[in-house]
Design an enzyme around this catalytic site. Sequence first.
Site, mmCIF file in Angstrom:
data_model
loop_
_atom_site.group_PDB
_atom_site.id
_atom_site.type_symbol
_atom_site.label_atom_id
_atom_site.label_comp_id
_atom_site.label_asym_id
_atom_site.label_seq_id
_atom_site.Cartn_x
_atom_site.Cartn_y
_atom_site.Cartn_z
ATOM 1 N N THR A 1 4.384 0.515 -1.111
ATOM 2 C CA THR A 1 3.209 1.365 -1.275
ATOM 3 C C THR A 1 3.177 2.370 -0.134
ATOM 4 O OG1 THR A 1 1.947 -0.382 -2.374
ATOM 5 C CG2 THR A 1 0.691 1.433 -1.413
ATOM 6 N N LYS B 1 -3.784 0.189 5.688
ATOM 7 C CA LYS B 1 -2.781 1.254 5.677
ATOM 8 C C LYS B 1 -2.811 2.018 4.356
ATOM 9 C CE LYS B 1 1.081 0.354 4.161
ATOM 10 N NZ LYS B 1 1.787 0.451 2.848
ATOM 11 N N LYS C 1 -0.933 4.243 -7.474
ATOM 12 C CA LYS C 1 -1.143 3.055 -6.657
ATOM 13 C C LYS C 1 -2.291 3.270 -5.674
ATOM 14 C CE LYS C 1 -0.573 -1.045 -4.974
ATOM 15 N NZ LYS C 1 0.665 -1.593 -4.372
#
Length: 280
Positions: A89, A232, A164
């Site tokens: 990701t 993150k 995502k």
Amino acid sequence: MKVGIIGLGAMGLGMARRLAQAGFLEGVYNRTAAKMTEFNVTHYNQPETLAADMDVILVCVSADNDVLEMVDAIASTIKPNTIVIDTSTVSSETAKKAAACLAKKHAAFLDAPVSGGVEGAKNGTLSMMVGGDAAVLEGVRPVLAAITARITHIGDTGSGQATKAINQIMCAGINQAVTEALAVAQAQNLPMNKVIEVIAGGAAGNWFLDHRGVTMTQGEFSTGFKLALHHKDLKIAQAMAAQVGVATPLTDMTVTDYQQLMAEGYGDEDISALYRLKVS
């Protein structure tokens, strides 16, 4: 078709096991070599040597810099027509940089992040959102079917990662809602197992409640998706939303909450550790 994987963390390990069970896996590389020992395939000391041998390379690492580092490494030895599938990701911009780097070597790139947690990786039930050439995806679909329950081609390179980011925003909202609601239930001294069971069967039921509801109310936060990694990911989502002028107050609140939990030493716990703040 020789398939190798780079990165045997919580998600990569589950995916590698599924690929091995399906008979696809031919090679593995991981910075911590001990994690490779369970696989009866070639163990590589460097990603460059793995890339020279494989037709399909899956990458599963933690952050943007890690992806670019791996892509730069494998680009030095990769064969033309090799397909690199990044399940990490990261940002859409990173995906585009990786694709451009590999295109110079006549290798294809798919940004293919996944959702479904460590359980999904273990059971081969991940949902995969893919950016890149649709024809390239079709060529590797049988391989990816070993680790997924759903594969959706979103569009051009970077669109998988953009999708995502949307997923991670939704996860933040679900985390906030579930942890807050269960904290209220606990404060009323309700029987938590019964509360979770009945709500899970109705309109408010969701994956997070099913898989983390009981454990969080028991103070157990060891399994699942690390809070620091979701932090993150949400920073990526914030930047993406800012580029198009969309406010993200719920995401912003979650980032702040996670920063507090990380400062208190809970960054490696599951994201359900947000419950700590709700009941404190």
